[in-house]
Design an enzyme around this catalytic site. Structure first.
Site, short mmCIF file in Angstrom:
data_model
loop_
_atom_site.label_atom_id
_atom_site.label_comp_id
_atom_site.label_asym_id
_atom_site.label_seq_id
_atom_site.Cartn_x
_atom_site.Cartn_y
_atom_site.Cartn_z
N ALA A 28 1.07 -1.08 -0.04
CA ALA A 28 0.27 -0.25 0.36
C ALA A 28 0.61 1.39 0.03
O ALA A 28 0.33 2.49 -0.05
CB ALA A 28 -0.88 -0.25 0.88
N VAL A 29 2.27 1.09 1.02
CA VAL A 29 3.17 2.47 0.72
C VAL A 29 3.70 2.47 -1.08
O VAL A 29 3.91 3.81 -0.54
CB VAL A 29 3.73 2.21 2.03
CG1 VAL A 29 5.31 3.00 1.94
CG2 VAL A 29 3.26 2.31 2.91
N THR A 30 3.57 1.66 -1.10
CA THR A 30 4.75 1.34 -2.05
C THR A 30 3.18 2.18 -3.99
O THR A 30 4.53 2.92 -4.22
CB THR A 30 5.09 0.24 -3.08
OG1 THR A 30 5.75 -1.03 -2.12
CG2 THR A 30 5.71 -0.16 -4.11
N ASP B 150 8.97 1.72 2.39
CA ASP B 150 8.20 0.16 1.78
C ASP B 150 8.82 -0.92 2.24
O ASP B 150 8.85 -1.70 2.79
CB ASP B 150 7.51 -0.16 0.40
CG ASP B 150 8.34 0.25 -0.63
OD1 ASP B 150 9.88 0.95 -0.28
OD2 ASP B 150 8.00 0.02 -1.90
N ASP C 222 8.55 2.38 -9.68
CA ASP C 222 9.10 3.30 -9.42
C ASP C 222 9.28 3.62 -11.00
O ASP C 222 9.85 4.50 -11.17
CB ASP C 222 10.92 2.57 -9.65
CG ASP C 222 10.96 2.37 -8.31
OD1 ASP C 222 10.75 2.72 -7.06
OD2 ASP C 222 12.12 2.18 -7.15
#
Length: 215
Positions: A29-31, A68, A90
């Site tokens: 979720a953070v990614t 993350d 990324d």
């Protein structure tokens, strides 16, 4: 260049990582959230000329890029899926940044050397995508290509700093030259990786084979 700073930031983010895990937030979720935020900032602030604010905010999220990973290691969730997701997203955020920079030049033709800057930024976008692909493709055929004169974070931070500082007096020509040099550095890195992989594969008798039609 900034790998040492990134390592230090991993220790900095450890307390926040533990808090987020206690709240039930997953590393994935953070990614995803980080990619969405960076992409939105890049595609809204940079093209509209808010390059200083955009550069600062995106830079802050770039420093949080390791959060993350810290969460994954803390929770014992490290694995190929997380690495795949992080690497793939990324590319999305990097692409958004250079698209934003390109649009800044295109939408502000009064900026000195705008055409040159747009071309240099597009070159950074294209070549910046080839650099990680070359490494991933090398690993898929049993080689390694962890060589290059500029890492992903280095390229991103240098580009953002050069663009952001135009709003506080840095000549646009300097920014364009920096972007051009980053494109050249990316091209050199691609060549380095191709040469490195060929040496490895030829050394084990795998050179000169038929190209993969799916490549």
């Amino acid at each position: 260049m900034f790998s040492g700073l990134r390592g230090a930031m991993q220790g900095f983010w450890a307390p926040l990582a533990r808090v987020l895990l206690r709240w039930g937030v997953s590393p994935d979720a953070v990614t995803i959230a980080g990619t969405v935020v960076v992409s939105v900032l890049a595609l809204t602030l940079l093209p509209t000329g808010h390059v200083l604010l955009g550069g600062v905010l995106i830079g802050l999220f770039a420093l949080a890029d390791s959060l993350d990973g810290v969460m994954a290691r803390t929770s014992g969730r490290t694995g190929p899926w997380g690495a795949f997701l992080d690497s793939t997203l990324d590319r999305v955020s990097d692409g958004a940044v250079f698209v934003g920079i390109t649009l800044w030049f295109v939408l502000h033709p009064d900026v000195p050397y705008a055409t040159w800057g747009a071309v240099a930024s597009l070159a950074c976008l294209a070549l910046g995508a080839v650099v990680p692909y070359a490494r991933a493709r090398a690993e898929s055929v049993g080689a390694t290509a962890a060589v290059g004169i500029a890492e992903r974070t280095d390229r991103l931070v240098v580009a953002l700093v050069a663009v952001a500082f135009t709003q506080v007096g840095l000549p646009e020509l300097v920014t364009v030259v920096v972007l051009t040099l980053l494109a050249v550095a990316s091209a050199v890195t691609v060549v380095q990786r191709v040469v490195t992989v060929r040496r490895q594969l030829v050394g084990v008798g795998a050179g000169g084979g038929t190209p993969d039609p799916e490549a």
